[in-house]
Design a protein around this motif. Sequence first.
Motif, PDB file in Angstrom:
ATOM      1  N   TYR A  39       0.818  -1.225   0.000  1.00 54.47           N
ATOM      2  CA  TYR A  39       0.000   0.000   0.000  1.00 54.47           C
ATOM      3  C   TYR A  39       0.859   1.287   0.000  1.00 54.47           C
ATOM      4  O   TYR A  39       1.634   1.516   0.916  1.00 54.47           O
ATOM      5  CB  TYR A  39      -0.896  -0.027   1.245  1.00 54.47           C
ATOM      6  N   GLY A  40       0.661   2.110  -1.026  1.00 57.67           N
ATOM      7  CA  GLY A  40       1.249   3.450  -1.046  1.00 57.67           C
ATOM      8  C   GLY A  40       2.754   3.503  -1.226  1.00 57.67           C
ATOM      9  O   GLY A  40       3.393   2.521  -1.590  1.00 57.67           O
ATOM     10  N   ALA A 104      -7.340  13.993   2.741  1.00 56.88           N
ATOM     11  CA  ALA A 104      -6.516  12.810   2.489  1.00 56.88           C
ATOM     12  C   ALA A 104      -6.627  11.811   3.637  1.00 56.88           C
ATOM     13  O   ALA A 104      -6.583  10.604   3.431  1.00 56.88           O
ATOM     14  CB  ALA A 104      -5.053  13.219   2.305  1.00 56.88           C
ATOM     15  N   ARG A 108     -12.585   4.864   7.814  1.00 54.79           N
ATOM     16  CA  ARG A 108     -13.539   4.101   7.012  1.00 54.79           C
ATOM     17  C   ARG A 108     -14.775   3.735   7.828  1.00 54.79           C
ATOM     18  O   ARG A 108     -14.672   3.319   8.978  1.00 54.79           O
ATOM     19  CB  ARG A 108     -12.879   2.829   6.497  1.00 54.79           C
ATOM     20  N   ASN A 117      -5.067   8.836   2.022  1.00 49.88           N
ATOM     21  CA  ASN A 117      -5.070   8.755   0.575  1.00 49.88           C
ATOM     22  C   ASN A 117      -3.868   9.575   0.089  1.00 49.88           C
ATOM     23  O   ASN A 117      -3.906  10.798   0.041  1.00 49.88           O
ATOM     24  CB  ASN A 117      -6.375   9.325   0.035  1.00 49.88           C
ATOM     25  N   GLU A 118      -2.805   8.872  -0.274  1.00 49.17           N
ATOM     26  CA  GLU A 118      -1.535   9.567  -0.500  1.00 49.17           C
ATOM     27  C   GLU A 118      -1.546  10.498  -1.705  1.00 49.17           C
ATOM     28  O   GLU A 118      -0.727  11.407  -1.786  1.00 49.17           O
ATOM     29  CB  GLU A 118      -0.401   8.550  -0.614  1.00 49.17           C
ATOM     30  N   SER A 119      -2.470  10.275  -2.642  1.00 53.20           N
ATOM     31  CA  SER A 119      -2.456  11.164  -3.800  1.00 53.20           C
ATOM     32  C   SER A 119      -3.117  12.505  -3.477  1.00 53.20           C
ATOM     33  O   SER A 119      -3.001  13.453  -4.251  1.00 53.20           O
ATOM     34  CB  SER A 119      -3.127  10.497  -4.995  1.00 53.20           C
ATOM     35  N   ASP A 120      -3.799  12.599  -2.336  1.00 55.73           N
ATOM     36  CA  ASP A 120      -4.375  13.872  -1.915  1.00 55.73           C
ATOM     37  C   ASP A 120      -3.545  14.574  -0.849  1.00 55.73           C
ATOM     38  O   ASP A 120      -3.771  15.742  -0.555  1.00 55.73           O
ATOM     39  CB  ASP A 120      -5.787  13.655  -1.343  1.00 55.73           C
ATOM     40  N   THR A 149      -1.835   0.909   8.359  1.00 56.72           N
ATOM     41  CA  THR A 149      -3.079   0.722   7.605  1.00 56.72           C
ATOM     42  C   THR A 149      -3.868  -0.463   8.151  1.00 56.72           C
ATOM     43  O   THR A 149      -4.845  -0.880   7.557  1.00 56.72           O
ATOM     44  CB  THR A 149      -2.770   0.438   6.129  1.00 56.72           C
TER      45      THR A 149
END
Lengths: 268, 296
Positions: A39-40, A104, A108, A117-120, A149
């Motif tokens: 993940y990530g 980000a 959940r 959320n690493e892209s944010d 995580t």
Amino acid sequence: MTDLPTETTRKMGLVIDLDTCVGCHACVISCKGWNTENYGAPLSDQDAYGADPSGTFLNRVHSYEVQPEACGTDPAHAAQLIHFPKSCLHCEDAPCVTVCPTGASYKRVEDGIVLVNESDCIGCGLCAWSCPYGARELDLAAGVMKKCTLCVDRIYNENLPEEDRVPACVRTCPAGARHFGDLGDPTSDVSQLVAERGGMDLMPEQGTKPVNKYLPPRPKDTLAAQGMEQGAGDIDLLAPLLAPVTEEAGGFLGWLDRALDKLPGGQS
Amino acid sequence: MHPAPPVIAFTTLSGLGFGLLFFLGLGLPAVTGWVAFIFYAIAYALAVGGLLASTLHLGRPERAWKAFSQWRSSWLSREGCCAVVALLTMGLYAIGAIFLETHWPFLGALGAALSIATVFTTSMIYAQLRTVPRWNMIPLTPALFLTLSLAGGALLAGQESKATGLLVLAGLTLLAYWHQGDRAFDTSGTTIASATGLGTRGQVRAFEPPHTGTNYLLREFVHQLGRKHAARLRVIGFVLAIVLPLLCLALPVGGLALKHALAGLAVLSHIIGVACTRWLFFAEAEHVVGLYYGKR
Ligand code: SF4
Ligand code: SF4
Ligand code: SF4
């Protein structure tokens, strides 16, 4: 929006047994191993082979010494060493989620896992500032926030054999000090363990309502106290085991022993 | 907390810039034309410069625009939104003042309110953090940011009598902030005992850290370096930010040139002083995570 869900369907988390953890750091290594490859962004190291190495870890094991107070019946109680693994506690009231300006960071609804959320993520670091437990680390190479995580990419992963569908640290712990399950379900194994052993929250006064629980160490070092009660002072635990099983040697060696004894000057 | 230069520059400069915009929005002074241009240029240079400096602190500055999305929950996001709206509103007002020689009082008042609200949101980024007891003081932390911003704004706007009063107020707030802040960690209730949950069993001592080397947490949150100079820096910061500007304002001088020189000195001294106290604001702040490392 990085509002927190009012309620999550399940509360997946860890129960860490401070009584059995031996401080081997195997969970630290397996965590880094799994999470740097999956993940990530990878968990980078800086100056890994140089004079001042450091790196990103999602799970770190501290060690604390606890010195009980001296009292009348127990004037010199032995100090106890307690190994203390620490990773994200997937708090119900997670301040790290609400401070995030980009959305980000989120929690959940289906299982309560707190993720980034690493892209944010803009790498502002505010979520790490807001976490009292030091569970978030900004990765210097990727410039984004890293955190546990709960091995979200293992626990639901149908490509893995069933016994591997638990967090890497839980799977690897040789002492069985780490337990994984739904802490929102009072009938689950982990919830029962917590109830039975008096599982506790870290820094409850911070109001984060952690999901992960810690099982306190059981009282130890009572043997010396028992010895003192019996007036024996220091007792040697191993002495009974070291007593000879038999005084008479048998077999060939016994015959040799006796034969040598018979020789002149043998029996002294 | 690590006193990162971008964050110190950001809070110091944008605080002053928005303070100046507050007074300009209220028509204090009600300047037009070229004079207005210079005033607004200074205000925008400070406010925008501070905001840009803060992006240097980000791991991924190219995505900074995403920070406008979470105003409902995040003070940092609110701050970004508020700053942009304030700058746009005051920009419109400035156009009227510079090019049309007109003041739209309603727009100015709105811009002034938004400017000061921006400073408030900045302060709340820090004040909201329970993990840093020295910052988690409401209303003292916001009061500190607001009074310093207003005092600096009044100085820059040349509002002498207001500046005097506000400087005194800011000085008192600063003293109160230091006084209470020194006790904040101990009264927060968070100790190594509550951090480990082992306190009921005896005296807890950090025996071994997780790694022999340093890490992000220690670098970011356990800044002990330079704290030993704290007492001296407090005096220096207080004198430069408050006392010297007050003296400059109080000196009865005749000539206009001398008066301007003194005003310039007051502003310069104030800026350096505020930067100094801001450095302390970070360097002296202790994060509770240090407890896990047996440090503060
Ligand atoms: S332990 Fe820290 S990072 Fe994890 S949920 Fe709680 S506050 Fe957030
Ligand atoms: S570092 Fe990333 S995840 Fe953390 S608050 Fe900033 S944007 Fe959100
Ligand atoms: S692997 Fe298990 S025993 Fe080893 S440090 Fe981690 S929790 Fe403790």
